[in-house]
Design a protein around this motif. Sequence first.
Motif, short mmCIF file in Angstrom:
data_model
loop_
_atom_site.label_atom_id
_atom_site.label_comp_id
_atom_site.label_asym_id
_atom_site.label_seq_id
_atom_site.Cartn_x
_atom_site.Cartn_y
_atom_site.Cartn_z
N SER A 3 0.84 -1.10 -0.08
CA SER A 3 -0.01 -0.11 -0.03
C SER A 3 0.74 1.26 -0.02
O SER A 3 1.86 1.26 0.58
CB SER A 3 -1.11 0.08 1.27
N ILE A 4 0.36 2.33 -0.61
CA ILE A 4 0.96 3.58 -0.70
C ILE A 4 0.35 4.45 0.18
O ILE A 4 -0.73 4.83 -0.15
CB ILE A 4 1.26 4.05 -2.06
N LYS A 5 0.99 5.06 1.20
CA LYS A 5 0.33 6.26 1.95
C LYS A 5 0.84 7.77 1.60
O LYS A 5 1.99 7.74 1.90
CB LYS A 5 0.44 5.78 3.60
N ASN A 6 -0.05 8.42 1.17
CA ASN A 6 0.23 9.74 0.76
C ASN A 6 1.56 9.77 -0.36
O ASN A 6 2.46 10.62 -0.32
CB ASN A 6 0.84 10.56 1.95
N ASN A 7 1.51 8.73 -1.01
CA ASN A 7 2.30 8.51 -2.10
C ASN A 7 3.86 8.19 -1.63
O ASN A 7 4.77 8.47 -2.48
CB ASN A 7 2.38 9.77 -3.12
N THR A 48 13.22 14.02 16.12
CA THR A 48 11.99 14.52 16.32
C THR A 48 11.23 14.94 14.96
O THR A 48 10.25 15.18 15.11
CB THR A 48 11.98 15.63 17.35
N ASN A 49 12.20 14.90 14.02
CA ASN A 49 11.39 15.27 12.63
C ASN A 49 10.90 14.11 11.88
O ASN A 49 10.45 14.37 11.11
CB ASN A 49 12.81 15.87 11.80
N ILE A 50 11.02 13.00 12.42
CA ILE A 50 10.35 11.92 11.85
C ILE A 50 9.06 11.82 12.51
O ILE A 50 8.98 11.46 13.69
CB ILE A 50 11.24 10.58 11.96
N ASP A 51 7.94 12.00 11.86
CA ASP A 51 6.67 11.51 12.08
C ASP A 51 6.16 10.31 12.15
O ASP A 51 6.18 9.37 11.10
CB ASP A 51 5.79 12.28 11.13
N ILE A 52 6.17 9.51 13.23
CA ILE A 52 5.90 8.19 13.77
C ILE A 52 4.39 8.03 13.87
O ILE A 52 3.56 8.62 14.71
CB ILE A 52 6.36 7.68 14.93
N ILE A 53 3.87 7.33 12.81
CA ILE A 53 2.46 7.19 12.81
C ILE A 53 2.02 5.55 12.99
O ILE A 53 2.61 4.79 12.34
CB ILE A 53 1.72 7.46 11.46
N TYR A 54 1.09 5.43 14.12
CA TYR A 54 0.80 4.02 14.38
C TYR A 54 -0.41 3.63 13.55
O TYR A 54 -1.51 4.44 13.55
CB TYR A 54 0.61 4.02 15.99
N ASP A 55 -0.22 2.43 12.97
CA ASP A 55 -1.22 1.97 11.81
C ASP A 55 -1.45 0.55 11.94
O ASP A 55 -0.73 -0.12 12.36
CB ASP A 55 -0.88 2.26 10.59
N GLU A 56 -2.86 0.18 11.78
CA GLU A 56 -3.25 -1.15 12.01
C GLU A 56 -3.22 -1.71 10.65
O GLU A 56 -3.45 -3.13 10.41
CB GLU A 56 -4.70 -1.20 12.64
N SER A 57 -2.87 -1.37 9.54
CA SER A 57 -3.01 -1.77 8.29
C SER A 57 -1.71 -1.56 7.54
O SER A 57 -1.53 -0.94 6.48
CB SER A 57 -4.19 -1.33 7.36
N LEU A 58 -0.52 -2.20 7.80
CA LEU A 58 0.85 -1.98 7.39
C LEU A 58 0.91 -3.08 6.29
O LEU A 58 -0.07 -4.25 6.14
CB LEU A 58 2.13 -2.43 8.32
N SER A 59 1.97 -2.87 5.34
CA SER A 59 2.15 -3.54 4.06
C SER A 59 2.58 -5.05 4.18
O SER A 59 2.10 -6.17 3.63
CB SER A 59 2.80 -3.00 2.95
N VAL A 94 4.13 2.71 11.74
CA VAL A 94 4.53 1.31 12.65
C VAL A 94 3.27 0.54 13.05
O VAL A 94 2.24 1.37 13.18
CB VAL A 94 5.25 1.96 13.82
N GLU A 95 3.37 -0.61 13.06
CA GLU A 95 2.09 -1.35 13.43
C GLU A 95 1.66 -0.98 14.74
O GLU A 95 2.40 -1.09 15.90
CB GLU A 95 2.55 -2.87 13.16
N ASN A 96 0.33 -0.73 14.87
CA ASN A 96 -0.13 -0.27 16.13
C ASN A 96 -0.60 -1.44 16.92
O ASN A 96 -1.71 -2.02 16.70
CB ASN A 96 -1.58 0.53 15.95
N LYS A 97 0.40 -1.82 17.83
CA LYS A 97 0.09 -3.18 18.73
C LYS A 97 1.04 -2.89 20.03
O LYS A 97 1.73 -2.23 20.01
CB LYS A 97 0.35 -4.31 17.92
N ASN A 98 0.81 -3.74 20.81
CA ASN A 98 1.49 -3.94 22.21
C ASN A 98 2.69 -4.46 21.90
O ASN A 98 3.07 -5.51 21.59
CB ASN A 98 0.74 -4.61 23.15
#
Length: 306
Positions: A2-6, A119-130, A93-97
């Motif tokens: 999947s491509i997120k925001n290209n 801190t310039n890297i925006d880390i986003i937790y996601d449940e649907s990684l590739s 990053v996968e959203n899990k414990n």
Amino acid sequence: MSIKNNCLYELYEKNNNLYFLTNEKSVLLLNFDDYESLCNNINENKIFSNIISKLDIDDIQIIKEQFLPLFNYIILNNISIYISDNCNGPLYVENKNLSNNKGEEFLCNILKFLTTFYTNIDIIYDESLSFCDDISEIKNIEYFLTYEKKSLKDIKETLKADLIENEFIKEKRLSENKRYILPIYIDEVALKNKNIDNWNDYIQSWCSIAYLNMLAKIHNYFLDYYKISTPKGLIKDDIMISLIDTFDYAIMPYPKNIKKSIEVGKQIHGKCFFIDKPLEMEELNKDLIMILQSKDIFNVVPYILY
């Protein structure tokens, strides 16, 4: 995939492996079974066998207690730098414990490094990684032990050229680790005149201090040379780390007559050092201590994030 925001950058743990995905490649960063096996059997690994031989240590427990924590830190540190070097957008990053196994614990530590130092890297937790299974690159522990921050490579090349031009480097004077040598001269007469007859007992420590003194002077010289206004002295920056990786030191035969006068002049900018009195170590920052320890123990000079 999947491509997120290209623009895709994903980091996840799966089947005891750590993966890093981008639009261009999918990288297996680390296999945790291999990593754990190395840490549990350090006497069978060439990385630590060199240390055992060099330091003549028979007790493996000493290696584990004194050197394994630094090794683990370097690997975590350098994987974090690698990700930063290759991540030009949000990191998913996968959203899990992240606490169920050693792989997830390692990933959790990587994320702590990234959120603390990048801190310039925006880390986003996601449940649907590739979760791409088509791996284009496989890295290993040795790769990350010696990994060099991308920005340092260009700096080191520029610095080396300027070190040669300004006569800090003699091309044929190399240490056994293929680094350029800064000469240290022992003024035995001056030491004896100061009633220091047992100077041999202190020379190893004094040489280390002399080496740091030379690095500080060369560092300051090139801050002025490049017109950089950052703090001078023994601090961690790109120039200092490059100098540590460029230079070793060695005790050289004491120069006489006019040659001594020439060498004394060179001492001003850190091109050499005369030990003619007791030397005292100045306090170093912890990150610089870790960098110097990494060089002494593992013969690597990492950009320590601390």
